[in-house]
Design a protein around this motif. Structure first.
Motif, PDB file in Angstrom:
ATOM      1  N   HIS A 146     -31.305  33.421  20.788  1.00  9.35           N
ATOM      2  CA  HIS A 146     -31.173  32.917  22.282  1.00  9.35           C
ATOM      3  C   HIS A 146     -32.502  32.778  22.798  1.00  9.35           C
ATOM      4  O   HIS A 146     -32.855  31.640  23.367  1.00  9.35           O
ATOM      5  CB  HIS A 146     -30.433  33.685  23.259  1.00  9.35           C
ATOM      6  CG  HIS A 146     -30.416  33.684  24.714  1.00  9.35           C
ATOM      7  ND1 HIS A 146     -29.865  32.350  25.297  1.00  9.35           N
ATOM      8  CD2 HIS A 146     -31.297  33.894  25.710  1.00  9.35           C
ATOM      9  CE1 HIS A 146     -30.046  32.418  26.586  1.00  9.35           C
ATOM     10  NE2 HIS A 146     -30.795  33.465  27.025  1.00  9.35           N
ATOM     11  N   GLU A 210     -23.470  32.700  30.962  1.00 15.73           N
ATOM     12  CA  GLU A 210     -24.034  33.250  29.762  1.00 15.73           C
ATOM     13  C   GLU A 210     -23.238  34.560  29.512  1.00 15.73           C
ATOM     14  O   GLU A 210     -22.923  35.353  30.516  1.00 15.73           O
ATOM     15  CB  GLU A 210     -25.602  33.746  30.311  1.00 15.73           C
ATOM     16  CG  GLU A 210     -26.510  32.588  30.348  1.00 15.73           C
ATOM     17  CD  GLU A 210     -28.037  32.962  30.513  1.00 15.73           C
ATOM     18  OE1 GLU A 210     -28.479  33.942  29.763  1.00 15.73           O
ATOM     19  OE2 GLU A 210     -28.717  32.287  31.188  1.00 15.73           O
ATOM     20  N   THR A 370     -27.990  37.144  26.578  1.00 20.39           N
ATOM     21  CA  THR A 370     -26.856  36.242  26.315  1.00 20.39           C
ATOM     22  C   THR A 370     -26.722  36.647  24.892  1.00 20.39           C
ATOM     23  O   THR A 370     -27.800  36.782  24.079  1.00 20.39           O
ATOM     24  CB  THR A 370     -27.320  35.106  26.275  1.00 20.39           C
ATOM     25  OG1 THR A 370     -27.674  34.786  27.895  1.00 20.39           O
ATOM     26  CG2 THR A 370     -26.534  34.053  25.966  1.00 20.39           C
ATOM     27  N   SER A 372     -26.302  35.273  21.667  1.00 27.39           N
ATOM     28  CA  SER A 372     -26.322  33.813  20.808  1.00 27.39           C
ATOM     29  C   SER A 372     -26.734  34.403  19.341  1.00 27.39           C
ATOM     30  O   SER A 372     -27.331  35.289  19.188  1.00 27.39           O
ATOM     31  CB  SER A 372     -27.166  32.857  21.230  1.00 27.39           C
ATOM     32  OG  SER A 372     -26.788  32.420  22.659  1.00 27.39           O
ATOM     33  N   CYS A 381     -24.269  29.790  25.662  1.00 24.85           N
ATOM     34  CA  CYS A 381     -24.616  29.307  26.914  1.00 24.85           C
ATOM     35  C   CYS A 381     -24.538  27.785  26.915  1.00 24.85           C
ATOM     36  O   CYS A 381     -25.061  27.291  25.973  1.00 24.85           O
ATOM     37  CB  CYS A 381     -25.759  29.888  27.888  1.00 24.85           C
ATOM     38  SG  CYS A 381     -27.426  29.298  26.775  1.00 24.85           S
TER      39      CYS A 381
END
Length: 448
Positions: A146, A210, A370, A372, A381
């Motif tokens: 992220h 998020e 977040t 990711s 996101c």
């Protein structure tokens, strides 16, 4: 780390049949805590299947004793703060007592079943509230993927901040605008650069979700007293889902010292707190550090944390648009990720947060950042899913998105799974985007 006990037994079943369904988020192995409105009163409770054990009513019925009764009596307020501040063994005693009362072959379950109507309302008959009073909120930035992507979107020569691999980066968020799942998320006003590069003020054009996990602090620490990484999880009461709603157009223009108005307008959390004890079967090794990464400094290194600081939790985000709902279509899954995509563990976040002597308090909330991962579906996101708007997200019916539009609803969910353990869920964290309030006007908000 918490040792497994009979409450984790995968063979244990409940006489509450909805708790035994394969897709139940709240089997008897879970027993998360929350707060709900029943009539005119806000009470605290524990989820089991599609029902809630009302801890106020349970205390009045005197069905538990010893430490379990102490914990139950601490739950008589409208929040869980007093319960969360108790010694872990006292909270564990209540969990064991509830598990024994709710199991299908419980010798003492008869009395609870007799009183079921008064003690165990259905979730569909109550409204959920924030489980505790949140005094402070810290949000971390712990996904390497992220962080790197956003650095590239901003055109930074080095997309990863120099400190990222040495410490868990964070900012101090706004606790006053944290809301429980459901209801409206009103599009905020703010300053941003428009398409011509001019500074404008108005409803934020680039609104994003998020997907995060968050930890609630149970027992705090004294000012000047750091929490060692190997003892950090002793201070965690439990976890919830968190949607760190972001007005990216505002955030990217204003951010110098860190996020401010681009984040502080609304943060959503799921209503049920999944306890540290419930997640004990799902512990896993902390994410591996790549060759060449900086050595962990002593306050961030612990053998137990390296061996079991991670959690086997998969997380999803679904998107529902007004058009999809009008057609009767189900929400579309747009993100599927895993907590192992974080570079830092929650124990490391807590150890670093307190390393300068900062005191955490009961009810404080720490967001993971977040979550990711490397592959496309694990982008957590819309900014990442669309490569900062360059590749619009395609939806059924020909719709596309580069940012959230009014009427869009985001639904976050998560499940912990491991071999030889009953999977447990976190419930949902929902929020629907509502139009910006007109200057001088009011907004008829949908209540959560």
């Amino acid at each position: 780390m918490i040792e497994l006990n009979p409450t984790h037994d995968p063979a244990r079943r409940s006489w509450v049949e909805s708790a035994n369904l394969p897709d139940s988020h709240f089997p008897i192995q879970n027993l998360p805590f929350g707060a709900f409105e029943r009539g005119e009163e806000v009470r605290t409770g524990v989820a089991i299947g599609e029902q809630i054990v009302d801890l106020h009513a349970l205390a009045q019925a005197r069905l538990v004793e010893g430490d379990a009764a102490v914990a139950c009596n601490a739950a008589l307020g409208s929040t869980l703060n007093e319960v969360m501040a108790l010694e872990p063994r006292v909270i564990s005693a209540l969990r064991r007592a509830l598990s024994d009362l709710l199991k299908s072959d419980a010798p003492g379950a008869g009395r609870l079943r007799e009183l079921e109507a008064g003690i165990m309302p259905r979730m569909s008959d109550v409204s959920m509230r924030l489980a505790c009073e949140i005094g402070d909120y810290t949000d971390f930035l712990t996904s390497l993927h992220h962080t790197e992507r956003h650095g590239r979107f901003k055109g930074l020569a080095d997309p990863l901040p120099a400190a990222f691999k040495s410490l868990p980066i964070a900012y101090h968020g706004r606790a006053s605008s944290i809301r429980v799942s459901g209801g409206d998320v009103v599009r905020p006003h703010g300053q941003y650069r428009d398409a011509s590069g001019n500074v404008a003020f108005g409803p934020a054009p680039a609104l994003d979700f998020e997907l995060e996990l968050a930890a609630f602090i149970g027992r705090g620490n004294g000012l000047t007293q750091p929490i060692p990484v190997e003892r950090a999880l002793d201070h965690v009461f439990g976890y919830c889902l968190l949607n760190d709603w972001s007005a990216k157009s505002i955030q990217w223009f204003e951010q110098v010292l860190g996020p401010f108005l681009g984040k502080s307008f609304h943060t959503s959390v799921s209503p049920w707190i999944i306890t540290e004890e419930a997640l004990a079967p799902f512990r896993m090794a902390a994410p591996a550090r790549a060759e060449g990464d900086p050595e962990l400094l002593p306050h961030l290194h612990g053998d137990v944390d390296r061996k079991a600081g991670g959690l086997r939790i998969a997380l999803d985000a679904h998107l529902s648009t007004a058009s999809l709902r009008e057609r009767g279509d189900a929400p579309v899954r747009i993100t599927h990720t895993h907590l192992s995509n974080l570079y830092w563990t929650f124990a490391q976040m807590i150890a670093h947060h307190t390393s300068n002597g900062c005191n955490l308090r009961t009810g404080d909330l720490l967001g993971s950042g977040t979550i990711s991962g490397a592959d496309d579906l694990s982008r957590a996101c819309l900014t990442e899913l669309t490569n900062a708007g360059r590749d619009p997200l395609a939806l059924p019916g020909g719709e596309t998105r580069v940012a959230l539009e009014d009427g869009d609803e985001i639904i976050l969910s998560a499940r912990a799974s491991a071999p030889e353990a009953v999977s447990i869920g976190f419930g949902e964290c929902r929020g629907r985007i509502a139009p910006a309030v007109k200057p001088g006007g009011t907004h008829g908000l949908r209540r959560a």
